[in-house]
Design a protein around this motif. Structure first.
Motif: not given
Length: 493
Positions: A106-109, A148-150, A191-196
């Protein structure tokens, strides 16, 4: 580096002595408990409108008590502070790793977003492909920037670029927004780093490198099919650029710039180099994949240990974040205070996600400790359907019923975990099961999904046309992604 199971309780059902509400027994009774639990979960979320975290936690407690777990087994005891309860083990087992990965991602995004990386990526691709292939450029932008972003952040940042491209061409905005949405949705689900996918990897004990690899292999054909649908439907339904949203986006962007200046972030005139953006996004993916395959290709050695160290999800994401801090922040005039402020503010929306994921871990732990999961496993095995098909169907039902992809993923993973535990499946196969679960979690987005209304609002699409376009687009992504996972599972199994 493998992620742990959500619970450390035994697979077999324990003797339920002292249960509070042991009303039924045997496989039929446990299956009834499972059915009532899922029905209660859907009722609480859909009708009562209870927050999913609270609903999952309440259902976990109810299922545990009905299945015969004692209060002590569920909550622990004040007499023994060292005793770990089912709820504690379920919550802690999943969040111990997932929270770190989601937080770092999240911080990276956020740094990539605030630094203008999205605008650079989109503008360079638009210039490269030209006006005729602008929809493809928007699709690639969503695909790359979505890593990297939501999903909702991607829409907010990239919508003004879609408005500009559609206004310049005079064509339907659907030709430009749908490919973008397909890319954002695919990365968010697969894909990671997404929560699902990260949560499912933690619940099913799968190395993130395999999840990344199978996410790419299953997701790319899915997004290509979605792009083909976008080109077809965009020529048949005309939606004009929403002028009110264009003005609102301009005002919002000015507000963001002013907020950044107040935080000490002074935008530079020269854009961020495209290679820098791609390098930062690709670094953790490459490092994690390298670590995964070093365990296969290399014998135990110092080299393998070094590769696995840098390929640990925690280390890989930390390296990418530090690169972003320096290359996109400090080197471009940001103060240390501004980096801290942007990073901290980006974590505010993550709390809800982590709580839902943690409650999903609790649900899986309760199912396992109570014996409900074993009863479900025995029944599903008797049905004869492959576990990957069952995983997809369960995820689809939960998604369509209550709308949240995250709830669908964590609930389904808790249900199918015992089916996978009974047989010695490869990491690759279990990663494909995760892809099936993730694919099911995005099927048929409709009016009970917040993403449906976000798409309709940002791009000025009527509810009827949103059902014809966005809902079908999500279904195409879901079905093709699942088919790829199912076909590949025949090979790796």
């Amino acid at each position: 580096m493998s992620l742990p199971l959500a619970a450390t309780t035994p697979t077999e059902a324990p003797p339920h002595t002292g249960g509070l509400l042991l009303l039924i027994d045997g496989t039929a009774g446990l299956l009834t408990v499972a059915a009532l639990g899922i029905a209660l979960l859907l009722f609480l979320i859909i009708k009562v409108r209870i927050q999913p975290f609270v609903a999952l936690l309440a259902v976990s407690i109810a299922v545990g008590l009905l299945a015969g777990l004692s209060v002590t087994e569920l909550f622990g005891t004040v007499q023994r502070s060292d005793a770990v309860s089912t709820i504690e083990s379920g919550m802690g087992g999943i969040l111990g790793h997932v929270a770190i990965i989601i937080g770092l991602g999240t911080m990276l995004g956020a740094i990539l977003e605030v630094s203008g990386g999205a605008e650079v990526l989109a503008s360079r691709l638009l210039n490269l492909f030209g006006e005729k292939r602008a929809p493809l450029a928007m699709g690639l932008t969503g695909l790359i920037f979505g890593i990297p972003v939501f999903f909702d952040v991607g829409i907010f940042v990239l919508a003004p670029i879609v408005y500009a491209a559609a206004k310049r061409s005079g064509k339907s905005i659907l030709l430009y927004c749908l490919p973008l949405l397909a890319g954002l949705s695919m990365t968010h689900a697969f894909l990671p780093p997404h929560p699902g996918p990260v949560a499912a990897a933690g619940l099913l004990h799968v190395d993130l490198g395999w999840v990344i690899l199978m996410g790419v292999v299953c997701g790319i054909p899915a997004v290509l099919a979605a792009w083909a649908f976008s080109a077809w439907i965009g020529k048949r339904i005309f939606v004009a650029v929403p002028q009110d949203m264009v003005e609102a986006a301009a005002e919002a962007r000015l507000a963001v710039i002013e907020e950044q200046r107040a935080q000490g972030v002074v935008p530079r005139e020269d854009p961020v180099p495209l290679g820098t953006v791609l390098g930062i996004i690709g670094t953790p993916l490459v490092l994690i994949l390298a670590a995964t395959f070093s365990s296969i290709a290399l014998d135990p050695s110092t080299l393998r240990s070094v590769v696995e160290f840098f390929g640990s999800p925690f280390v890989a994401l930390t390296i990418a974040l530090l690169l972003a801090y320096y290359l996109l922040g400090i080197r471009r005039g940001w103060s240390r205070k501004s980096l801290e402020t942007v990073s901290t503010s980006s974590l505010k929306p993550v709390g809800n996600i982590l709580l839902v994921v943690g409650a999903g871990g609790v649900f899986g732990a309760v199912l396992k400790a109570s014996g409900v999961a074993q009863a479900l496993s025995d029944t599903f095995n008797d049905v004869g359907l492959p576990v990957i098909v069952l995983a997809y169907l369960i995820s689809v039902v939960l998604r369509v019923a209550q709308g949240s992809a995250t709830v669908a993923i964590v609930t389904t993973a808790g249900i199918v975990a015992p089916l996978l535990a009974e047989t010695d499946h490869s990491q690759a196969f279990v990663a494909l099961v995760i892809m099936a679960i993730s694919a099911g979690s995005i099927f048929a987005s409709h009016v009970n999904d917040g993403g449906f209304w976000m798409v309709a609002k940002y791009f000025g699409i009527s509810e009827r046309d949103t059902l014809k376009t966005w809902t079908v687009l999500e279904s195409v992504l879901s079905v093709v992604g699942f088919v790829m996972a199912a076909v590949l599972s025949l090979v790796v199994s």
